[in-house]
Write a protein that holds these residues in place. Structure first.
Motif, short mmCIF file in Angstrom:
data_model
loop_
_atom_site.label_atom_id
_atom_site.label_comp_id
_atom_site.label_asym_id
_atom_site.label_seq_id
_atom_site.Cartn_x
_atom_site.Cartn_y
_atom_site.Cartn_z
N ARG B 53 33.75 -35.79 16.47
CA ARG B 53 33.55 -37.15 15.98
C ARG B 53 34.09 -37.36 14.57
O ARG B 53 34.12 -38.47 14.08
CB ARG B 53 32.09 -37.55 16.09
CG ARG B 53 31.17 -36.97 15.06
CD ARG B 53 29.78 -37.46 15.32
NE ARG B 53 28.86 -36.83 14.41
CZ ARG B 53 27.56 -36.73 14.62
NH1 ARG B 53 27.05 -37.20 15.74
NH2 ARG B 53 26.78 -36.14 13.75
N LEU B 62 33.38 -42.64 20.86
CA LEU B 62 31.99 -42.64 20.37
C LEU B 62 31.38 -44.03 20.50
O LEU B 62 30.19 -44.18 20.79
CB LEU B 62 31.97 -42.19 18.91
CG LEU B 62 30.59 -41.86 18.33
CD1 LEU B 62 29.94 -40.73 19.09
CD2 LEU B 62 30.70 -41.48 16.86
N ARG B 63 32.22 -45.05 20.35
CA ARG B 63 31.74 -46.43 20.50
C ARG B 63 31.22 -46.64 21.92
O ARG B 63 30.15 -47.19 22.15
CB ARG B 63 32.92 -47.36 20.22
CG ARG B 63 32.56 -48.57 19.42
CD ARG B 63 33.80 -49.38 19.15
NE ARG B 63 34.48 -49.01 17.93
CZ ARG B 63 35.77 -49.19 17.69
NH1 ARG B 63 36.55 -49.71 18.61
NH2 ARG B 63 36.28 -48.84 16.54
N ARG B 66 28.00 -44.67 22.50
CA ARG B 66 26.81 -45.32 21.92
C ARG B 66 26.41 -46.58 22.68
O ARG B 66 25.23 -46.90 22.76
CB ARG B 66 27.07 -45.65 20.46
CG ARG B 66 27.08 -44.39 19.64
CD ARG B 66 27.10 -44.68 18.18
NE ARG B 66 26.89 -43.44 17.45
CZ ARG B 66 26.89 -43.36 16.14
NH1 ARG B 66 27.07 -44.43 15.41
NH2 ARG B 66 26.67 -42.20 15.55
N ALA B 67 27.42 -47.25 23.26
CA ALA B 67 27.07 -48.43 24.06
C ALA B 67 26.25 -48.02 25.29
O ALA B 67 25.43 -48.78 25.79
CB ALA B 67 28.35 -49.14 24.49
N ASP B 69 24.34 -45.28 25.32
CA ASP B 69 23.24 -44.41 24.88
C ASP B 69 22.44 -45.14 23.81
O ASP B 69 22.32 -44.68 22.67
CB ASP B 69 23.83 -43.10 24.33
CG ASP B 69 22.75 -42.07 24.05
OD1 ASP B 69 21.62 -42.22 24.56
OD2 ASP B 69 23.03 -41.11 23.30
N TRP B 70 21.92 -46.27 24.18
CA TRP B 70 21.23 -47.15 23.24
C TRP B 70 20.00 -46.45 22.67
O TRP B 70 19.10 -46.07 23.40
CB TRP B 70 20.82 -48.44 23.97
CG TRP B 70 20.45 -49.55 23.06
CD1 TRP B 70 21.30 -50.32 22.32
CD2 TRP B 70 19.13 -50.03 22.81
NE1 TRP B 70 20.59 -51.25 21.61
CE2 TRP B 70 19.26 -51.11 21.90
CE3 TRP B 70 17.87 -49.66 23.26
CZ2 TRP B 70 18.16 -51.80 21.43
CZ3 TRP B 70 16.78 -50.36 22.79
CH2 TRP B 70 16.93 -51.42 21.88
N ASP B 195 20.49 -44.12 10.19
CA ASP B 195 21.77 -43.90 10.84
C ASP B 195 22.31 -45.12 11.57
O ASP B 195 23.49 -45.22 11.84
CB ASP B 195 21.64 -42.77 11.86
CG ASP B 195 21.32 -41.48 11.16
OD1 ASP B 195 21.82 -41.32 10.05
OD2 ASP B 195 20.56 -40.68 11.71
N GLU B 196 21.44 -46.02 11.94
CA GLU B 196 21.91 -47.13 12.72
C GLU B 196 20.93 -48.28 12.59
O GLU B 196 19.74 -48.09 12.82
CB GLU B 196 22.00 -46.74 14.20
CG GLU B 196 22.30 -47.91 15.12
CD GLU B 196 22.26 -47.51 16.58
OE1 GLU B 196 22.27 -46.31 16.87
OE2 GLU B 196 22.19 -48.41 17.40
N PRO B 197 21.38 -49.46 12.19
CA PRO B 197 20.45 -50.59 12.12
C PRO B 197 19.90 -50.89 13.50
O PRO B 197 20.60 -50.74 14.49
CB PRO B 197 21.33 -51.74 11.63
CG PRO B 197 22.63 -51.15 11.26
CD PRO B 197 22.76 -49.84 11.92
N TYR B 199 18.96 -52.70 16.76
CA TYR B 199 19.71 -53.72 17.46
C TYR B 199 18.94 -55.04 17.44
O TYR B 199 17.73 -55.06 17.67
CB TYR B 199 19.95 -53.28 18.90
CG TYR B 199 20.65 -54.34 19.71
CD1 TYR B 199 22.03 -54.49 19.62
CD2 TYR B 199 19.93 -55.19 20.51
CE1 TYR B 199 22.68 -55.46 20.33
CE2 TYR B 199 20.57 -56.17 21.24
CZ TYR B 199 21.94 -56.29 21.15
OH TYR B 199 22.57 -57.25 21.86
#
Lengths: 226, 202
Positions: B53, B62-63, B66-67, B69-70, B195-197, B199
């Motif tokens: 990555r 990876l996009r 992640r789509a 693997d929410w 790591d991620e806002p 959703y």
């Protein structure tokens, strides 16, 4: 890579949790179906359980391999050839074994006495196969045969020609042999009933030797019907 | 050793299993098969994911990952499923007897590690607790079964080895449970927001 950047990807924003939720549900359904099939309805969790279902379905058949008997000859046992017995009672041993293999030898000696007293025709044959191809040569088999007073017309003692042959034969019947870490082996000490073609028709524990003989006689058509 | 070198070494670990003597040495004991090889395969998958990555070309992949693997849902599902399957005695035996089952074992643990490398940081605390708690429960149940069984459950392993593995699985379950409790009990328990806002619907 900037993780936050990828996390804010248009894919994630556009689709939200649904693709992941659907994928998880699909994975869980596939897992449940696969486990249901593998464990035969969530009932069979071990190799031995699967093996029992296989032999009951007639799916296990002894692969023909080259064997040497105690006279260094090549015995013709089950298979397509002429003169095969109608039923075989087979055990798998190694001659250095002082426990279950000796007990199996004593039982086979007793079964040999019963077969010798039966009418001629030899429809049932006893077979002891050693899987220890390194130590159990023809000489060792001959000594063991003399010790057990094995009559070659009723009881064949044999060893495969190579370790590969031994593995082929054992695997075909689902018999697994594991080194015990002390120079010997832990192995299946059952008595296997094979028909003339080598298909496994029954598995009996050591204390079921008498039932094994009766089943072999029924299979050979010389015993009382069940 | 630099972190990048460490991940490279881990990523290449499965190649060592191509050496039959080493593979046999690891897989001939139930304890090393389950408690050493499985985690190392997952670690190798995770290390490979971390190495890949960093490459710009992996961004698109990876996009998509992640789509699908929410917040780590798919990672948690795959990892739990893989752990469940390879704790079954018949599956362990199959992996030793049939090359196809062995390949499935290597690939599934590696894939679980690959997915977890990215997914576990994005899991909500509730999911992390559930997934690791589930794993700990499965390991403890399998461990107790292996410890108490009066006979060998795997035909390829001795009973002593089975008992040792049972003890190891119970210890692993306790360790996993303790680690996840420690992680979710942290005051700044905001692994997701770091790591991620979260959703939000448009």
């Amino acid at each position: 890579m900037d993780e936050a950047g990828t996390a804010r990807s248009p894919h994630a924003r556009r689709h939200g949790p649904w693709p992941s939720a659907l994928l998880c549900i699909a994975l869980l359904i596939a897992l449940a179906c696969g486990l249901n099939r593998w464990t035969h309805g969530f009932e069979v969790w071990t190799f031995e359980g699967r093996r029992e279902l296989q032999w009951r379905a007639g799916e296990l058949r002894a692969q023909p391999v080259d064997l040497r008997d105690s006279n260094a000859r090549t015995p013709q046992l089950w298979g397509e050839q002429e003169g095969a017995s109608a039923a075989y009672l087979v055990d798998f041993v190694y001659l250095r074994c002082a426990s279950v293999c000796r007990a199996l030898g004593s039982e086979f000696q007793r079964l040999q006495g019963e077969l010798a007293a039966a009418p001629p025709g030899r429809p049932v044959h006893l077979v002891s196969i050693s899987f220890d191809v390194v130590h159990d040569d023809a000489g060792a088999l001959a000594r063991y045969a003399a010790e057990q007073r094995a009559d070659p017309r009723l009881w064949t003692l044999a060893v495969p020609r190579s370790a590969d042959d031994a593995q082929t034969l054992l695997r075909s019947l689902g018999v697994i042999v594991v080194p015990d870490g002390e120079g010997g082996y832990v192995h299946n000490g059952d008595i296997h009933l094979l028909d003339a073609r080598g298909t496994l028709r029954g598995v009996f524990t050591l204390d079921q030797a008498e039932q094994a003989l009766q089943a072999a006689r029924r299979l050979a058509g010389v015993g009382p019907a069940r | 050793m630099k972190p990048r070198a460490v991940t490279s070494v881990f990523a290449l670990l499965p190649m060592l299993l191509l050496w039959p003597a080493l593979r046999h040495a690891i897989e001939s004991r139930m304890a090393t098969h389950m408690l050493l090889e499985f985690p190392l395969l997952a670690a190798a998958g995770a290390a490979a994911a971390m190495r890949c990555r960093r490459r710009p070309s992996a961004r698109r992949w990876l996009r998509w990952q992640r789509a699908l693997d929410w917040r780590g849902w798919t990672s948690a599902t795959v990892a739990s499923s893989v752990a469940l399957v390879w704790m079954l005695p018949s599956a362990l035996d199959a992996a030793l007897l049939w090359p196809a089952a062995a390949a499935a074992k290597y690939a599934s643990w590696w894939l679980a590690g690959w997915l977890l490398a990215d997914g576990w940081r994005r899991m909500d605390a509730e999911l992390l607790l559930f997934a690791v708690g589930n794993l700990a429960w499965m390991a403890a149940t399998a461990g107790l079964l292996y410890l108490d069984a009066p006979a060998r459950l795997c035909v390829n392993y001795l009973q002593d080895d089975q008992r040792h593995t049972g003890i190891g699985l119970i210890a692993l379950a306790a360790l996993a449970g303790a680690l996840v409790l420690r992680r979710v009990a942290r005051p700044s328990n905001s692994v997701v927001s770091r790591d991620e806002p979260r959703y939000r619907s448009p």
